[in-house]
Design a protein around this motif. Structure first.
Motif, mmCIF file in Angstrom:
data_model
loop_
_atom_site.group_PDB
_atom_site.id
_atom_site.type_symbol
_atom_site.label_atom_id
_atom_site.label_comp_id
_atom_site.label_asym_id
_atom_site.label_seq_id
_atom_site.Cartn_x
_atom_site.Cartn_y
_atom_site.Cartn_z
ATOM 1 N N GLU A 161 0.817 -1.207 0.000
ATOM 2 C CA GLU A 161 0.000 0.000 0.000
ATOM 3 C C GLU A 161 0.853 1.261 0.000
ATOM 4 O O GLU A 161 0.435 2.305 -0.478
ATOM 5 C CB GLU A 161 -0.901 -0.008 1.236
ATOM 6 N N MET A 164 1.211 3.154 -3.079
ATOM 7 C CA MET A 164 0.033 3.711 -3.727
ATOM 8 C C MET A 164 -0.479 4.968 -3.041
ATOM 9 O O MET A 164 -1.310 5.683 -3.580
ATOM 10 C CB MET A 164 -1.096 2.668 -3.745
ATOM 11 N N MET A 165 -0.031 5.203 -1.785
ATOM 12 C CA MET A 165 -0.583 6.310 -1.022
ATOM 13 C C MET A 165 0.494 7.307 -0.661
ATOM 14 O O MET A 165 1.667 6.978 -0.610
ATOM 15 C CB MET A 165 -1.243 5.793 0.269
ATOM 16 N N GLU A 313 -10.398 5.614 -2.972
ATOM 17 C CA GLU A 313 -11.064 4.354 -2.637
ATOM 18 C C GLU A 313 -10.176 3.474 -1.775
ATOM 19 O O GLU A 313 -10.644 2.823 -0.836
ATOM 20 C CB GLU A 313 -11.454 3.629 -3.931
ATOM 21 N N HIS A 314 -8.887 3.467 -2.086
ATOM 22 C CA HIS A 314 -7.940 2.656 -1.333
ATOM 23 C C HIS A 314 -7.918 3.063 0.133
ATOM 24 O O HIS A 314 -7.985 2.222 1.048
ATOM 25 C CB HIS A 314 -6.535 2.806 -1.945
ATOM 26 N N GLN A 315 -7.859 4.368 0.412
ATOM 27 C CA GLN A 315 -7.823 4.846 1.789
ATOM 28 C C GLN A 315 -9.155 4.614 2.483
ATOM 29 O O GLN A 315 -9.196 4.315 3.693
ATOM 30 C CB GLN A 315 -7.471 6.330 1.808
ATOM 31 N N TYR A 317 -11.300 2.127 2.106
ATOM 32 C CA TYR A 317 -11.387 0.738 2.560
ATOM 33 C C TYR A 317 -10.337 0.427 3.619
ATOM 34 O O TYR A 317 -10.555 -0.416 4.499
ATOM 35 C CB TYR A 317 -11.249 -0.222 1.374
ATOM 36 N N ARG A 318 -9.211 1.108 3.555
ATOM 37 C CA ARG A 318 -8.178 0.852 4.561
ATOM 38 C C ARG A 318 -8.619 1.323 5.950
ATOM 39 O O ARG A 318 -8.281 0.707 6.956
ATOM 40 C CB ARG A 318 -6.872 1.552 4.182
ATOM 41 N N THR A 366 -5.212 -5.956 -1.358
ATOM 42 C CA THR A 366 -5.613 -4.570 -1.134
ATOM 43 C C THR A 366 -6.614 -4.535 0.022
ATOM 44 O O THR A 366 -7.214 -5.566 0.359
ATOM 45 C CB THR A 366 -6.263 -3.995 -2.398
ATOM 46 N N PRO A 367 -6.805 -3.393 0.652
ATOM 47 C CA PRO A 367 -7.805 -3.329 1.733
ATOM 48 C C PRO A 367 -9.186 -3.798 1.300
ATOM 49 O O PRO A 367 -9.866 -4.493 2.046
ATOM 50 C CB PRO A 367 -7.812 -1.855 2.119
ATOM 51 N N ARG A 368 -9.578 -3.448 0.079
ATOM 52 C CA ARG A 368 -10.906 -3.883 -0.382
ATOM 53 C C ARG A 368 -10.942 -5.388 -0.561
ATOM 54 O O ARG A 368 -11.936 -6.044 -0.232
ATOM 55 C CB ARG A 368 -11.244 -3.194 -1.693
#
Length: 410
Positions: A161, A164-165, A313-315, A317-318, A366-368
């Motif tokens: 991750e 990506m962040m 979206e990534h954050q 779901y995280r 991924t978190p999702r």
């Protein structure tokens, strides 16, 4: 009266009293009148002893009016009635007692009304409301400058991750000469008025004082913004420390962090707020004395209504990785969280502290993707400590419970 040999007069006094008329007494009565039943007759006499002392001798008992004792030599109220005062007027006493009772009741009612008014004033902002002008670095339009930064990274260094962040920073300002943490909640619609429930919640938060609870200082309310002001912790968040590879954590330091978190949770659960609802490592900050404090609790309605901004979206779901499964699957039942949900989040944070590999360790998911999988069991290796089993379940009765062996960590 007679004269003694020395020429002194000796009185001869006779006492007459009302007595029954004897049968042998002959009275001269007018013709036609009957003989009276009573008449004045001698009953006693006074005699002198050696011309110096008078003695009284009663020959016949006197018939007193009350048949008990002779009357007083003077009437109780005197011969002219001046010896007796008028009977007291009880009306004045009754009126005074009534007025006193009304005054006591009125005082009590006024006290209760004042107490309720004061409480409502405290709820309405007497304790927690701040003026934006008093916070240096914040303009009239609601924008605030950053005086200093505390790293609040979003992901673990060892996870995919991190590629990506990007990192974000704590916004700070100066309030009464002290650096404070400053968080802005933005709303798409103008806030006409904050609900009484939220105001009461702010009052409760303002009055909460504990070494392991980040102090809520107050809030600034603008038409489209609510600025939450809290105590600033210079060491950043627990997530900052865990993601810093240069920071070596020994067992003593880990125990201190964990027990600080436990004490903060216990205080929060025993307070009127009852639960945190958004517990995660980024919401655990560390002060300059290396004391862990729980922050970002309460104000659930405001946080839910606030715009999330450009959160990817990534954050998104995280942020859900610390939320208990039953809260994810049935969000309408307890939309703001539960105490058991806090215990679940505590377990995830405990894994972060021990493993230092993020919420779910080193994984390519991924978190999702992690949230979409139904885990039967996820067990973390606690470096030689016995591992509890965290079961992914939707039943609150079987939610995870963590047992801390205080003797082992003391």
């Amino acid at each position: 009266m007679r004269i003694d040999k020395d020429g002194g007069a000796e009185g001869n006094y006779t006492v007459l009293a009302w007595q029954p008329t004897p049968d042998n007494l002959k009275l001269k009565m007018p013709s036609g009148y009957p003989m009276p039943r009573y008449c004045m007759l001698p009953v006693g006499r006074f005699y002198a002893i050696d011309n110096r002392e008078l003695r009284f001798k009663l020959d016949i008992d006197i018939l007193w009016v009350n048949q008990d004792k002779p009357p007083a030599d003077e009437p109780p109220c005197g011969f002219d009635g001046t010896g007796c005062s008028a009977s007291p007027d009880r009306l004045r006493e009754y009126v005074l007692a009534g007025l006193s009772s009304v005054l006591v009741i009125l005082t009590f009612v006024i006290f209760m009304v004042y107490k309720n008014w004061k409480y409502e004033q405290e709820i309405d902002g007497l304790l927690w409301r701040l003026e934006l002008e008093d916070i240096q670095g914040c303009g009239q339009e609601g924008t605030c400058l950053v005086h200093s930064a505390s790293k609040m990274s979003l992901v673990s260094h060892v996870s995919i991750e991190s590629k990506m962040m990007e990192q974000i920073f704590t916004r700070t300002a100066v309030y009464k000469g002290t650096i404070v943490a400053f968080k802005q909640l933005r709303f798409s619609k103008k806030i006409v008025d904050i609900s009484r429930k939220t105001k009461k919640e702010m009052k409760i938060m303002r009055e909460m004082h504990h070494d392991n609870i980040n102090q809520f200082i107050g809030a600034c309310v603008d038409p489209n913004y609510v600025h939450v002001v809290t105590e600033y912790c210079s060491k950043g968040s627990l997530q900052d420390i865990l993601e810093n590879d240069d920071m070596k954590l020994d067992n003593m330091f880990i125990s201190s962090l964990v027990f600080d978190l436990i004490k903060g949770m216990i205080f929060l659960h025993e307070s009127d707020l009852k639960f945190h609802g958004n517990l995660k490592s980024s919401n655990c900050v560390v002060s300059s004395r290396w004391v862990l404090q729980v922050t970002d609790f309460g104000l659930h309605e405001l946080r839910a209504a606030a715009e999330t901004g450009s959160v990817a979206e990534h954050q998104y779901y995280r942020n859900l990785l610390w939320k208990a499964p039953e809260l994810l699957r049935f969000p309408a039942v307890n939309p703001y969280g539960t105490q058991k949900g806090d215990v679940y989040a505590f377990g995830i944070i405990l894994h972060e502290i021990i493993a230092r590999q993020g919420p779910f360790g080193s994984t390519d998911l991924t978190p999702r993707g992690a949230l979409s999988i139904h885990y039967d069991c996820l067990c973390a290796k606690f470096h030689g400590c016995k591992c509890d089993r965290f079961v992914w379940t939707s039943h609150t009765q079987t939610s995870p419970f963590i047992t801390i062996d205080t003797d082992k960590h003391s």
